[in-house]
Design an enzyme around this catalytic site. Structure first.
Site, PDB file in Angstrom:
ATOM      1  CB  SER A  38      33.634  46.275  78.258  1.00  0.00           C
ATOM      2  OG  SER A  38      34.749  46.058  79.104  1.00  0.00           O
ATOM      3  CG  ASP A  68      32.870  38.200  81.139  1.00  0.00           C
ATOM      4  OD1 ASP A  68      33.612  38.729  81.998  1.00  0.00           O
ATOM      5  OD2 ASP A  68      32.440  38.821  80.146  1.00  0.00           O
ATOM      6  CG  HIS A  96      33.284  42.405  81.329  1.00  0.00           C
ATOM      7  ND1 HIS A  96      33.452  41.499  80.287  1.00  0.00           N
ATOM      8  CD2 HIS A  96      33.821  43.577  80.915  1.00  0.00           C
ATOM      9  CE1 HIS A  96      34.051  42.115  79.280  1.00  0.00           C
ATOM     10  NE2 HIS A  96      34.290  43.365  79.629  1.00  0.00           N
TER      11      HIS A  96
END
Length: 342
Positions: free
Chosen positions: A11, A314, A317
């Protein structure tokens, strides 16, 4: 100089593959992408805007890397391709299952991404000679990868000692991947290490303790950061082996750990709100300690008014602003070792 970038990873560098696999993912809806893109599906990124890979591309004068699974975009891209998928692990599911680690949001682990890469090159290259010519001026980035192997282990209750025992196997998987990438024709390869996970809000929440000695002067968990350094030290040793095996290939370590620490330790000078350094901008915990109760992207999840003042987006991240500063640090650190200039 290089004229294309090919990326494997998770990610931290996924530009849209995961939301093509799972269109119902929170990453596929606002506020993800809100700072830079018109909508979250246009973004596909696990942040409020751009990622480090985007800044690498911009610095090289290249377009943003299209996600491999977006066939509308990725027919044939002359400037690179992104095979990274959010949630991807370095180890395949059967290997993780032997350690009783079963959680993964994606089926597209590192081996699958390598197969995609092989298929992609077979589609754009006539033969091995043509492939070597096309890839001579390309940059390959393998990772960051492996962080999710550890994250999922921690989330399933494994101790730091148990997860530490996974490191040699994860590093070996990365090493084998770099060998395959070199076999495809890569001449310049960057392999990033792990972030100081002891500073991330999600890890601080899961491993919170009343023992003040467990934290450093920045209130990061020392044991988790030591774990990240252990992984990175093992990875750097593996890269030394790869350099000896491939003296004509440039193999460079991407120091995500110190790039992050540079941002973290200079947060005030860089314009971040130092009172909120360990609070995410989006999801439960915006105004207090991080919580897993309401994730970013959930209905009515709170969002801070100024994402550029936060390091964490978040809880796991980072924000576009943090990624930009990290990318700038890495570009200056990596470029001399690549023997090229933007």
């Amino acid at each position: 100089m290089f004229d294309a970038i090919y990326r494997l990873g998770d990610s931290i560098s996924d530009t849209g593959n995961f939301i093509h696999e799972d269109p119902a993912s929170p990453f596929a809806r606002l506020p993800y992408g809100k700072t830079f893109f018109n909508n979250a599906t246009e973004s596909g990124r696990c942040s409020n805007g751009l990622l480090m890979i985007d800044y690498f591309a911009l610095a090289a004068g290249l377009p943003f890397l299209p996600p491999y699974l977006d066939q509308d975009v990725s027919v044939i891209c002359n400037h690179g391709e992104n095979f990274a998928v959010a949630g991807a692990t370095a180890l395949p599911p059967d290997v993780l299952a032997k350690r009783n680690i079963s959680f993964s949001p994606t089926k597209y682990n590192l081996n699958v991404q390598l197969d995609w890469m092989s298929t992609y090159f077979n589609g754009i290259c006539h033969n091995a000679e043509d492939r070597a010519k096309k890839l001579k001026t390309a940059l390959f980035m393998v990772g960051e990868i492996g962080g999710n192997d550890y994250n999922f282990a921690f989330l399933q209750g494994k101790t730091i000692e148990e997860v530490r025992d996974m490191v040699p196997e994860v590093v070996q998987a990365i090493k084998d991947t770099v060998r395959r990438v070199i076999g495809y024709g890569a001449n310049r390869v960057v392999i990033p290490g792990n972030l100081p996970i002891g500073c991330l809000p999600i890890c601080l929440a899961i491993f919170q303790t009343n023992n003040s000695a467990a934290y450093d002067e920045f209130h990061c968990l020392k044991e988790l950061n030591s774990f990240s350094m252990y992984h990175n030290d093992q990875l750097k040793q593996a890269l030394e082996d790869l350099r000896k095996e491939n003296p004509n290939v440039i193999v460079v370590y991407g120091d995500y750990y110190n790039a992050f620490q540079s941002v973290y330790h200079n947060a005030l000078l860089l314009g971040f709100d130092v009172e909120s350094m360990q609070k995410p901008c989006c999801g439960a915990g915006v105004d207090n300690d991080f919580s897993l109760t309401k994730a970013c992207g959930d209905p009515d999840a709170p969002v801070c008014p100024n994402p550029d003042e936060r390091i964490s987006w978040d809880g796991l991240h980072l924000t576009q602003q943090a990624y930009q500063y990290m990318a700038n640090w890495l570009i200056h650190d990596i470029l001399p070792n690549l023997h090229c200039t933007f």
